[in-house]
Design a protein around this motif. Structure first.
Motif, PDB file in Angstrom:
ATOM      1  N   ARG A   1       0.838  -1.208   0.000  1.00  0.00           N
ATOM      2  CA  ARG A   1       0.000   0.000   0.000  1.00  0.00           C
ATOM      3  C   ARG A   1       0.868   1.252   0.000  1.00  0.00           C
ATOM      4  O   ARG A   1       0.621   2.188  -0.759  1.00  0.00           O
ATOM      5  N   LYS A   2       1.891   1.248   0.838  1.00  0.00           N
ATOM      6  CA  LYS A   2       2.793   2.398   0.909  1.00  0.00           C
ATOM      7  C   LYS A   2       3.508   2.605  -0.419  1.00  0.00           C
ATOM      8  O   LYS A   2       3.643   3.740  -0.886  1.00  0.00           O
ATOM      9  N   GLU A   3       3.962   1.520  -1.045  1.00  0.00           N
ATOM     10  CA  GLU A   3       4.614   1.628  -2.355  1.00  0.00           C
ATOM     11  C   GLU A   3       3.672   2.247  -3.382  1.00  0.00           C
ATOM     12  O   GLU A   3       4.086   3.107  -4.162  1.00  0.00           O
ATOM     13  N   LEU A   4       2.419   1.814  -3.398  1.00  0.00           N
ATOM     14  CA  LEU A   4       1.447   2.355  -4.345  1.00  0.00           C
ATOM     15  C   LEU A   4       1.213   3.842  -4.115  1.00  0.00           C
ATOM     16  O   LEU A   4       1.111   4.617  -5.066  1.00  0.00           O
ATOM     17  N   ILE A   5       1.139   4.226  -2.847  1.00  0.00           N
ATOM     18  CA  ILE A   5       0.952   5.638  -2.521  1.00  0.00           C
ATOM     19  C   ILE A   5       2.155   6.446  -2.985  1.00  0.00           C
ATOM     20  O   ILE A   5       2.007   7.495  -3.624  1.00  0.00           O
ATOM     21  N   ASP A   6       3.360   5.957  -2.689  1.00  0.00           N
ATOM     22  CA  ASP A   6       4.575   6.662  -3.107  1.00  0.00           C
ATOM     23  C   ASP A   6       4.657   6.776  -4.626  1.00  0.00           C
ATOM     24  O   ASP A   6       4.979   7.837  -5.159  1.00  0.00           O
ATOM     25  N   GLU A   7       4.363   5.676  -5.342  1.00  0.00           N
ATOM     26  CA  GLU A   7       4.419   5.685  -6.803  1.00  0.00           C
ATOM     27  C   GLU A   7       3.383   6.637  -7.401  1.00  0.00           C
ATOM     28  O   GLU A   7       3.659   7.323  -8.378  1.00  0.00           O
ATOM     29  N   SER A   8       2.201   6.673  -6.818  1.00  0.00           N
ATOM     30  CA  SER A   8       1.141   7.529  -7.346  1.00  0.00           C
ATOM     31  C   SER A   8       1.354   8.993  -6.994  1.00  0.00           C
ATOM     32  O   SER A   8       0.868   9.873  -7.690  1.00  0.00           O
ATOM     33  N   HIS A   9       2.068   9.255  -5.920  1.00  0.00           N
ATOM     34  CA  HIS A   9       2.294  10.632  -5.466  1.00  0.00           C
ATOM     35  C   HIS A   9       3.262  11.375  -6.388  1.00  0.00           C
ATOM     36  O   HIS A   9       3.103  12.549  -6.646  1.00  0.00           O
ATOM     37  N   ILE A  10       4.261  10.657  -6.884  1.00  0.00           N
ATOM     38  CA  ILE A  10       5.251  11.267  -7.767  1.00  0.00           C
ATOM     39  C   ILE A  10       5.050  10.703  -9.169  1.00  0.00           C
ATOM     40  O   ILE A  10       5.201   9.515  -9.394  1.00  0.00           O
ATOM     41  N   VAL A  11       4.693  11.570 -10.103  1.00  0.00           N
ATOM     42  CA  VAL A  11       4.472  11.150 -11.482  1.00  0.00           C
ATOM     43  C   VAL A  11       5.674  11.546 -12.329  1.00  0.00           C
ATOM     44  O   VAL A  11       6.619  12.160 -11.850  1.00  0.00           O
ATOM     45  N   THR A  12       5.643  11.198 -13.598  1.00  0.00           N
ATOM     46  CA  THR A  12       6.772  11.469 -14.488  1.00  0.00           C
ATOM     47  C   THR A  12       7.226  12.920 -14.397  1.00  0.00           C
ATOM     48  O   THR A  12       6.426  13.828 -14.242  1.00  0.00           O
ATOM     49  N   GLY A  13       8.516  13.098 -14.479  1.00  0.00           N
ATOM     50  CA  GLY A  13       9.085  14.438 -14.411  1.00  0.00           C
ATOM     51  C   GLY A  13       9.197  14.968 -12.993  1.00  0.00           C
ATOM     52  O   GLY A  13       9.311  16.166 -12.785  1.00  0.00           O
ATOM     53  N   GLU A  14       9.121  14.073 -12.009  1.00  0.00           N
ATOM     54  CA  GLU A  14       9.258  14.451 -10.592  1.00  0.00           C
ATOM     55  C   GLU A  14       8.154  15.395 -10.103  1.00  0.00           C
ATOM     56  O   GLU A  14       8.323  16.081  -9.107  1.00  0.00           O
ATOM     57  N   GLU A  15       7.018  15.422 -10.815  1.00  0.00           N
ATOM     58  CA  GLU A  15       5.896  16.243 -10.385  1.00  0.00           C
ATOM     59  C   GLU A  15       5.180  15.540  -9.233  1.00  0.00           C
ATOM     60  O   GLU A  15       4.905  14.346  -9.294  1.00  0.00           O
ATOM     61  N   HIS A  16       4.850  16.272  -8.193  1.00  0.00           N
ATOM     62  CA  HIS A  16       4.153  15.714  -7.030  1.00  0.00           C
ATOM     63  C   HIS A  16       2.670  16.028  -7.125  1.00  0.00           C
ATOM     64  O   HIS A  16       2.287  17.160  -7.386  1.00  0.00           O
ATOM     65  N   LEU A  17       1.853  15.001  -6.911  1.00  0.00           N
ATOM     66  CA  LEU A  17       0.409  15.195  -6.863  1.00  0.00           C
ATOM     67  C   LEU A  17      -0.008  15.518  -5.439  1.00  0.00           C
ATOM     68  O   LEU A  17       0.614  15.056  -4.481  1.00  0.00           O
ATOM     69  N   ASN A  18      -1.085  16.289  -5.299  1.00  0.00           N
ATOM     70  CA  ASN A  18      -1.580  16.531  -3.946  1.00  0.00           C
ATOM     71  C   ASN A  18      -2.311  15.284  -3.450  1.00  0.00           C
ATOM     72  O   ASN A  18      -2.485  14.318  -4.192  1.00  0.00           O
TER      73      ASN A  18
END
Length: 106
Positions: free
Chosen positions: A71-88
């Motif tokens: 679960r933590k891995e999925l959250i981390d992967e989804s939080h940072i998208v291509t180009g090092e952009e962070h999602l809220n």
């Protein structure tokens, strides 16, 4: 019963015809497992939660994630998208909710 134990009980109920309940499971707990199992399906050994889509007669199947580490891995992967952009937080959960499910996720 923890979330993980609950999901394992549902998977066992759906896949083990000879012994769908763990030894010592009480009647009321068996009823809760049967009722909850109506929303789930097992495909190739993986448990999926079936969610009805609004306005459609079909379901979306979301993979149930049992392990807290995954679960933590999925959250981390989804939080940072291509180009090092962070999602809220909202967009991160929205992204995860398209493919995965676990209790307490939202």
């Amino acid at each position: 019963m923890s979330c993980e134990e609950s999901y394992l009980a549902i998977r066992r109920y759906l896949t083990d015809e000879r012994e769908p309940y763990a030894p010592g499971t009480h009647g009321n707990t068996k009823r809760k497992i049967r009722k909850a199992a109506a929303c789930y399906v097992v495909r190739n050994g993986t448990l999926y939660y079936q969610r009805r889509q609004k306005g459609l007669d079909e379901f979306t199947e979301l993979e149930v994630v049992l392990q807290a580490g995954r679960r933590k891995e999925l959250i981390d992967e989804s939080h940072i998208v291509t180009g090092e952009e962070h999602l809220n937080q909202h967009h991160t959960w929205e992204s995860i909710s398209q493919k995965y499910w676990w209790r307490g996720k939202i």
